[in-house]
Design a protein around this motif. Sequence first.
Motif, PDB file in Angstrom:
ATOM      1  N   ARG A  68      44.856  41.158  33.234  1.00 16.94           N
ATOM      2  CA  ARG A  68      43.744  40.211  33.163  1.00 16.94           C
ATOM      3  C   ARG A  68      42.531  40.796  33.884  1.00 16.94           C
ATOM      4  NH1 ARG A  68      45.258  34.118  34.321  1.00 16.94           N
ATOM      5  NH2 ARG A  68      43.148  33.939  33.509  1.00 16.94           N
ATOM      6  N   LEU A  69      42.443  42.115  33.853  1.00 19.93           N
ATOM      7  CA  LEU A  69      41.261  42.790  34.381  1.00 19.93           C
ATOM      8  C   LEU A  69      40.092  42.602  33.422  1.00 19.93           C
ATOM      9  CD1 LEU A  69      42.477  46.278  35.693  1.00 19.93           C
ATOM     10  CD2 LEU A  69      41.285  44.548  37.017  1.00 19.93           C
ATOM     11  N   ASP A  70      38.956  42.250  33.962  1.00 21.41           N
ATOM     12  CA  ASP A  70      37.701  42.202  33.208  1.00 21.41           C
ATOM     13  C   ASP A  70      37.798  41.391  31.914  1.00 21.41           C
ATOM     14  OD1 ASP A  70      36.497  43.956  35.109  1.00 21.41           O
ATOM     15  OD2 ASP A  70      37.498  45.638  34.120  1.00 21.41           O
ATOM     16  N   PRO A  71      38.249  40.141  31.977  1.00 22.23           N
ATOM     17  CA  PRO A  71      38.246  39.316  30.772  1.00 22.23           C
ATOM     18  C   PRO A  71      36.817  39.021  30.337  1.00 22.23           C
ATOM     19  CG  PRO A  71      38.733  37.968  32.689  1.00 22.23           C
ATOM     20  CD  PRO A  71      38.711  39.396  33.167  1.00 22.23           C
ATOM     21  N   LEU A  72      36.647  38.651  29.078  1.00 15.77           N
ATOM     22  CA  LEU A  72      35.309  38.396  28.556  1.00 15.77           C
ATOM     23  C   LEU A  72      34.776  37.024  28.939  1.00 15.77           C
ATOM     24  CD1 LEU A  72      35.527  39.919  24.953  1.00 15.77           C
ATOM     25  CD2 LEU A  72      34.532  40.912  27.002  1.00 15.77           C
ATOM     26  N   ALA A  73      35.611  36.200  29.566  1.00  9.91           N
ATOM     27  CA  ALA A  73      35.182  34.857  29.952  1.00  9.91           C
ATOM     28  C   ALA A  73      33.973  34.931  30.884  1.00  9.91           C
ATOM     29  CB  ALA A  73      36.321  34.114  30.637  1.00  9.91           C
ATOM     30  N   LYS A  74      33.037  34.012  30.682  1.00 11.71           N
ATOM     31  CA  LYS A  74      31.833  33.987  31.503  1.00 11.71           C
ATOM     32  C   LYS A  74      32.088  33.229  32.802  1.00 11.71           C
ATOM     33  CE  LYS A  74      28.721  34.134  27.491  1.00 11.71           C
ATOM     34  NZ  LYS A  74      27.624  33.451  26.780  1.00 11.71           N
ATOM     35  N   GLY A  75      31.236  33.493  33.777  1.00 12.48           N
ATOM     36  CA  GLY A  75      31.356  32.807  35.062  1.00 12.48           C
ATOM     37  C   GLY A  75      32.242  33.542  36.039  1.00 12.48           C
ATOM     38  N   ALA A  76      32.412  32.928  37.206  1.00 13.09           N
ATOM     39  CA  ALA A  76      33.226  33.534  38.265  1.00 13.09           C
ATOM     40  C   ALA A  76      34.690  33.607  37.838  1.00 13.09           C
ATOM     41  CB  ALA A  76      33.087  32.732  39.555  1.00 13.09           C
ATOM     42  N   LEU A  77      35.346  34.709  38.179  1.00 12.39           N
ATOM     43  CA  LEU A  77      36.750  34.884  37.820  1.00 12.39           C
ATOM     44  C   LEU A  77      37.641  34.185  38.837  1.00 12.39           C
ATOM     45  CD1 LEU A  77      36.860  38.672  36.809  1.00 12.39           C
ATOM     46  CD2 LEU A  77      36.593  36.668  35.330  1.00 12.39           C
ATOM     47  N   LYS A  78      38.673  33.549  38.323  1.00 17.78           N
ATOM     48  CA  LYS A  78      39.652  32.903  39.187  1.00 17.78           C
ATOM     49  C   LYS A  78      40.954  33.693  39.133  1.00 17.78           C
ATOM     50  CE  LYS A  78      37.784  28.219  38.547  1.00 17.78           C
ATOM     51  NZ  LYS A  78      38.098  26.834  38.120  1.00 17.78           N
ATOM     52  N   PRO A  79      41.517  34.020  40.300  1.00 15.25           N
ATOM     53  CA  PRO A  79      42.792  34.747  40.311  1.00 15.25           C
ATOM     54  C   PRO A  79      43.834  34.011  39.476  1.00 15.25           C
ATOM     55  CG  PRO A  79      41.875  34.601  42.517  1.00 15.25           C
ATOM     56  CD  PRO A  79      41.045  33.710  41.642  1.00 15.25           C
ATOM     57  N   PRO A  80      44.671  34.751  38.728  1.00  6.95           N
ATOM     58  CA  PRO A  80      44.910  36.200  38.862  1.00  6.95           C
ATOM     59  C   PRO A  80      43.970  37.103  38.051  1.00  6.95           C
ATOM     60  CG  PRO A  80      46.494  35.259  37.349  1.00  6.95           C
ATOM     61  CD  PRO A  80      45.690  34.104  37.880  1.00  6.95           C
ATOM     62  N   ALA A  81      42.947  36.535  37.359  1.00  2.53           N
ATOM     63  CA  ALA A  81      41.962  37.405  36.711  1.00  2.53           C
ATOM     64  C   ALA A  81      41.228  38.210  37.784  1.00  2.53           C
ATOM     65  CB  ALA A  81      40.979  36.563  35.906  1.00  2.53           C
ATOM     66  N   VAL A  82      40.925  39.463  37.471  1.00  2.00           N
ATOM     67  CA  VAL A  82      40.360  40.371  38.465  1.00  2.00           C
ATOM     68  C   VAL A  82      39.222  41.172  37.839  1.00  2.00           C
ATOM     69  CG1 VAL A  82      40.862  42.219  40.121  1.00  2.00           C
ATOM     70  CG2 VAL A  82      42.666  40.631  39.470  1.00  2.00           C
ATOM     71  N   SER A  83      38.173  41.400  38.610  1.00  2.00           N
ATOM     72  CA  SER A  83      37.091  42.293  38.209  1.00  2.00           C
ATOM     73  C   SER A  83      37.429  43.705  38.675  1.00  2.00           C
ATOM     74  CB  SER A  83      35.767  41.840  38.839  1.00  2.00           C
ATOM     75  OG  SER A  83      34.825  42.892  38.852  1.00  2.00           O
ATOM     76  N   SER A  84      37.343  44.671  37.767  1.00  2.00           N
ATOM     77  CA  SER A  84      37.652  46.050  38.155  1.00  2.00           C
ATOM     78  C   SER A  84      36.661  46.560  39.196  1.00  2.00           C
ATOM     79  CB  SER A  84      37.658  46.969  36.932  1.00  2.00           C
ATOM     80  OG  SER A  84      36.414  46.948  36.270  1.00  2.00           O
ATOM     81  N   ASP A  85      35.418  46.113  39.122  1.00  2.00           N
ATOM     82  CA  ASP A  85      34.431  46.550  40.116  1.00  2.00           C
ATOM     83  C   ASP A  85      34.840  46.108  41.523  1.00  2.00           C
ATOM     84  OD1 ASP A  85      32.837  47.831  38.299  1.00  2.00           O
ATOM     85  OD2 ASP A  85      31.508  46.118  37.974  1.00  2.00           O
ATOM     86  N   LYS A  86      35.239  44.840  41.639  1.00  2.00           N
ATOM     87  CA  LYS A  86      35.661  44.347  42.952  1.00  2.00           C
ATOM     88  C   LYS A  86      36.970  44.989  43.388  1.00  2.00           C
ATOM     89  CE  LYS A  86      33.266  39.903  42.896  1.00  2.00           C
ATOM     90  NZ  LYS A  86      33.387  38.427  43.023  1.00  2.00           N
ATOM     91  N   LEU A  87      37.839  45.222  42.423  1.00  2.00           N
ATOM     92  CA  LEU A  87      39.118  45.860  42.745  1.00  2.00           C
ATOM     93  C   LEU A  87      38.893  47.264  43.293  1.00  2.00           C
ATOM     94  CD1 LEU A  87      42.213  46.034  42.687  1.00  2.00           C
ATOM     95  CD2 LEU A  87      42.045  46.756  40.290  1.00  2.00           C
ATOM     96  N   PHE A  88      38.072  48.063  42.621  1.00  5.70           N
ATOM     97  CA  PHE A  88      37.853  49.434  43.068  1.00  5.70           C
ATOM     98  C   PHE A  88      37.062  49.474  44.371  1.00  5.70           C
ATOM     99  CE2 PHE A  88      39.625  50.542  39.119  1.00  5.70           C
ATOM    100  CZ  PHE A  88      39.883  51.902  39.121  1.00  5.70           C
TER     101      PHE A  88
END
Length: 328
Positions: free
Chosen positions: A84-104
């Motif tokens: 669930r890295l970088d889903p196309l859904a708009k708005g703030a991501l809620k865990p367990p969805a993760v932004s790769s930028d924040k992860l790295f």
Amino acid sequence: RFIACPQLARTVRHCLQRGAVPGPGPQPLLLEFAPGPGILTRSMLDAGFRVVVLESNSDFFTDLQSLEDSLDGQLKVIHGDFFRLDPLAKGALKPPAVSSDKLFETLGVAAVPWRADVPLKIFGIIPQQLERNRLWRLLFAMYECSSIYRYGRVELNLFISEKEYTVLTAKPGKSKVYQALTVLAQLGYEIELLHKEPWSSFATNLKNGGLAIPKTRQLPNDHLCLVRLTPQQNLFTGGLNPSNASTFIFLVKQSFAKPKSKLTDRLNSWSLDNSDALLKALEIPKNAAMCNLYPEDYKRLFEALQNSDMFAETLFQDEVLASTRTMN
């Protein structure tokens, strides 16, 4: 999900250490997804790896946090789902969805040029549900240098089904096995089989304890295969680049809609009047079937089409957009 049994941990550790930095110093950073109870995680820690784990199951997450607290910074636990890295859904991501930028950013891994050394190793077991879709999504991201591949040639060490491994490594001419996924994977990755392990070596967190082994009649599927997928340094040469890679992907996919069809027929369907001259220049036989072309032939064909006045990338635009949404 599948959970590796303890006796497998040593074998996996040895496989992941192949190609690592030699010597007594710390090993490269390893990102493990869906570690479950942490059987393989502990083995990686014992080998000197610095490990970051992505875990979405609350029960496993709590136990892993306890392990993290007992160590001196060698392990970091993050609530997240690798798929669930970088889903196309708009708005703030809620865990367990993760932004790769924040992860790295959390990992402390900076982006490097594509031809540089591998900046990060990733390890995990691909869930059998939607396994093919998950492999496709990783391929899309790699060709487009998006998500984890914005940071360079990230190395994947994945347990996948023997069935899918057979598809990834198939040879031309095997019309039922040699597929679009085969062509794109072999062009994009250096594919190395590290280990084959019987299904019986894995447990599951299902209540009945059973293994949901996918059934197949045409392909062997008696093992899970630990496969190393390292992006090719020379992938983006000639006319192929991340900006037109999605067009190349769908050219290959459309070519395999009828794998036994003739290449000349496919070119004519794309309104190419000079197909005979094009094939002669590429030294590809006129009667060649789509399933008989080598992966390198597809890349050479695409690069030649890029230079043709008759070819327009907009030919695949709608399909590209629709499938990208599906993969995400």
